[in-house]
Write an enzyme that holds these catalytic residues in place. Structure first.
Site, PDB file in Angstrom:
ATOM      1  N   SER A 244       0.803  -1.217   0.000  1.00  0.00           N
ATOM      2  CA  SER A 244       0.000   0.000   0.000  1.00  0.00           C
ATOM      3  C   SER A 244       0.842   1.277   0.000  1.00  0.00           C
ATOM      4  O   SER A 244       0.372   2.320  -0.399  1.00  0.00           O
ATOM      5  CB  SER A 244      -0.953   0.025   1.197  1.00  0.00           C
ATOM      6  OG  SER A 244      -0.234   0.169   2.390  1.00  0.00           O
TER       7      SER A 244
ATOM      8  N   LYS B 272       0.470   4.637   6.734  1.00  0.00           N
ATOM      9  CA  LYS B 272      -0.033   5.485   5.652  1.00  0.00           C
ATOM     10  C   LYS B 272       0.586   6.879   5.771  1.00  0.00           C
ATOM     11  O   LYS B 272       1.228   7.219   6.754  1.00  0.00           O
ATOM     12  CB  LYS B 272      -1.559   5.624   5.717  1.00  0.00           C
ATOM     13  CG  LYS B 272      -2.331   4.336   5.721  1.00  0.00           C
ATOM     14  CD  LYS B 272      -2.317   3.645   4.404  1.00  0.00           C
ATOM     15  CE  LYS B 272      -3.160   2.379   4.508  1.00  0.00           C
ATOM     16  NZ  LYS B 272      -2.639   1.293   3.773  1.00  0.00           N
TER      17      LYS B 272
END
Length: 174
Positions: A61, A109
């Site tokens: 990701s 993230k």
């Protein structure tokens, strides 16, 4: 006069007689740690264990910034002192409203918006996080804003990157 040759004053300072006055004539004190150096090492290890930790990257990701299998160092103390900033890469616990994720699961993230920014109305005490690989990232565009209290720490650096690891290839190398 030759400027590449040391001056007479310099030669006088580095001769053996001029070094005799130095308190440490032997370098043997570097070989055996003293109690003082062991205590310093203990304090550093304790502070490190309280303020930092090493994690691994389980998914793609955050590709290309972070790859699958990378080991990263995160520090946990800075957000007690300052607010999260845009472009910080953070490690956080999974939002509790998401089915299928345990509360202790950890995500990594990038912060793209803080409270008051207009990506989506970000409420006070929340941030909006996205993975760098937006098409393969389960992040704020799926589940909304993230409470700041869920942030575990901030990414500092990668400390180990396995060679030959590419997130878009399977194990056979195709």
């Amino acid at each position: 006069m030759n400027f590449l040759r040391p001056s007479a004053f310099y030669q006088y300072l580095v001769t053996y007689q001029s070094i005799r006055w130095m308190p440490c004539q032997s370098w043997a004190f570097l070989w055996w740690p003293s109690l003082d150096s062991l205590m310093r090492l203990l304090v550093i290890v304790l502070l490190w264990s309280m303020c930092a930790e090493i994690r691994h990257i389980p998914s793609s990701s955050m590709y290309p910034t972070l790859r699958v299998g990378d080991r990263v160092i995160i520090e946990r103390a800075s957000y007690y002192i300052r607010r999260p900033a845009i472009n910080d890469i953070i490690i956080f616990r999974a939002p509790t409203q998401q089915p299928g994720f345990r509360e202790e699961e950890i995500f990594i993230k990038r912060i793209v918006a803080r409270a008051g920014d207009l990506v989506e109305i970000v409420p006070r005490g929340h941030v909006y996080v996205l993975g760098d690989n937006r098409n393969k990232s389960f992040d704020s565009h799926n589940w909304g804003t993230l409470p700041v209290k869920n942030i575990v720490g901030r990414y500092v650096m990668s400390c180990y990157r396995p060679s030959g690891n590419h997130p878009h290839k399977d194990r056979k190398g195709t």
